[in-house]
Design an enzyme around this catalytic site. Structure first.
Site, PDB file in Angstrom:
ATOM      1  N   PHE A   8       0.228   7.034  -7.355  1.00 43.56           N
ATOM      2  CA  PHE A   8      -0.326   5.795  -8.119  1.00 43.56           C
ATOM      3  C   PHE A   8      -1.653   5.195  -7.285  1.00 43.56           C
ATOM      4  O   PHE A   8      -1.617   5.186  -6.369  1.00 43.56           O
ATOM      5  CB  PHE A   8       0.810   4.778  -8.277  1.00 43.56           C
ATOM      6  N   GLY A   9      -2.791   5.516  -8.165  1.00 40.94           N
ATOM      7  CA  GLY A   9      -4.041   4.968  -7.813  1.00 40.94           C
ATOM      8  C   GLY A   9      -4.469   3.508  -8.334  1.00 40.94           C
ATOM      9  O   GLY A   9      -4.179   3.295  -9.579  1.00 40.94           O
ATOM     10  N   TYR A  10      -4.919   2.481  -7.538  1.00 37.81           N
ATOM     11  CA  TYR A  10      -5.209   1.229  -7.696  1.00 37.81           C
ATOM     12  C   TYR A  10      -6.561   0.719  -7.528  1.00 37.81           C
ATOM     13  O   TYR A  10      -7.057  -0.212  -7.829  1.00 37.81           O
ATOM     14  CB  TYR A  10      -4.256   0.354  -7.299  1.00 37.81           C
ATOM     15  N   GLY A  11      -7.181   1.836  -6.842  1.00 33.23           N
ATOM     16  CA  GLY A  11      -8.673   1.438  -6.444  1.00 33.23           C
ATOM     17  C   GLY A  11      -9.565   2.581  -6.940  1.00 33.23           C
ATOM     18  O   GLY A  11      -9.460   2.878  -7.996  1.00 33.23           O
ATOM     19  N   SER A  12     -10.298   3.213  -5.897  1.00 31.27           N
ATOM     20  CA  SER A  12     -11.006   4.409  -6.422  1.00 31.27           C
ATOM     21  C   SER A  12     -10.380   5.474  -7.021  1.00 31.27           C
ATOM     22  O   SER A  12     -11.001   6.385  -7.847  1.00 31.27           O
ATOM     23  CB  SER A  12     -11.920   4.531  -5.097  1.00 31.27           C
ATOM     24  N   GLU A  87      -8.809   8.681   3.021  1.00 33.09           N
ATOM     25  CA  GLU A  87      -8.143   7.127   3.288  1.00 33.09           C
ATOM     26  C   GLU A  87      -7.842   6.869   4.784  1.00 33.09           C
ATOM     27  O   GLU A  87      -6.815   6.096   4.673  1.00 33.09           O
ATOM     28  CB  GLU A  87      -7.040   6.867   2.185  1.00 33.09           C
TER      29      GLU A  87
END
Ligand code: BEZ
Length: 183
Positions: A8-12, A87
């Site tokens: 799950f990605g919430y930024g870039s 990251e």
């Protein structure tokens, strides 16, 4: 299929999926809120002048919208090695329940920067955070471009994130003021 991994990605990761995946789906997680509380020394700032990027904080009644990716089992080690490197500035991996926009629920991996990591900046008033984003630059580009891309990616998802929207307004205003003749 059984050993495929959901991320799950919430930024870039919402707009920059530079890895192999077999499926992508808008998604939501509950109990988390997105905040510009993590320092960026290696992407959107430098060690001397870190920028600010997002992490997640515990927020029992809140939802966080983003994008979920299904990574095929054989690709998982390569993709994780790539993302762990990308990251590396203070993020750890944890699993969380994720609701996909088509109604499926899956357990997905998220990258979180915990408050005890070396790059954590934490809360500050919105003007201070906006000013830091407005002025920071790093090897991956201007910090304000990261905020702008995130804001637009969330609009495209139909998601409301007041923290991101307010910072976008403030940084936009700072850019407009800078362009005034004689200022
Ligand atoms: C994300 O998009 O989920 C993300 C990107 C960078 C660091 C942590 C999370």
């Amino acid at each position: 299929m059984n050993n495929d991994l959901w991320l799950f990605g919430y930024g870039s990761l919402i707009w920059k999926a530079d890895f192999e995946f077999v499926e992508r789906c808008p998604a939501n997680i509950t109990g988390w809120a997105r905040r510009f509380w993590q320092g960026s020394h290696d992407h959107r700032g430098t060690p001397d002048a870190p920028g600010r990027v997002v992490t997640l904080i515990d927020a029992p009644d809140e939802h966080c919208a983003g994008m979920a990716y299904r990574i095929a089992a054989p690709q998982v080690p390569t993709v994780l090695a790539h993302l762990d490197y990308r990251e590396k500035n203070g993020y750890d991996r944890v699993e969380t329940n994720t609701t996909l926009s088509d109604g499926r629920t899956v357990s997905a991996l998220i990258y979180i920067a915990n408050p005890d990591n070396f790059a954590h900046l934490g809360d500050a008033d919105e003007q201070t955070i906006a000013q830091q984003i407005h002025t920071s630059n790093g090897p991956s580009g201007a910090n304000r471009d990261y905020l702008i891309e995130l804001h637009h990616a969330l609009i495209e998802l139909g998601a409301v994130d007041n923290h991101v929207a307010r910072l976008f307004e403030l940084v936009d205003l700072m850019g407009q003021n800078q362009q005034l003749p004689g200022s």
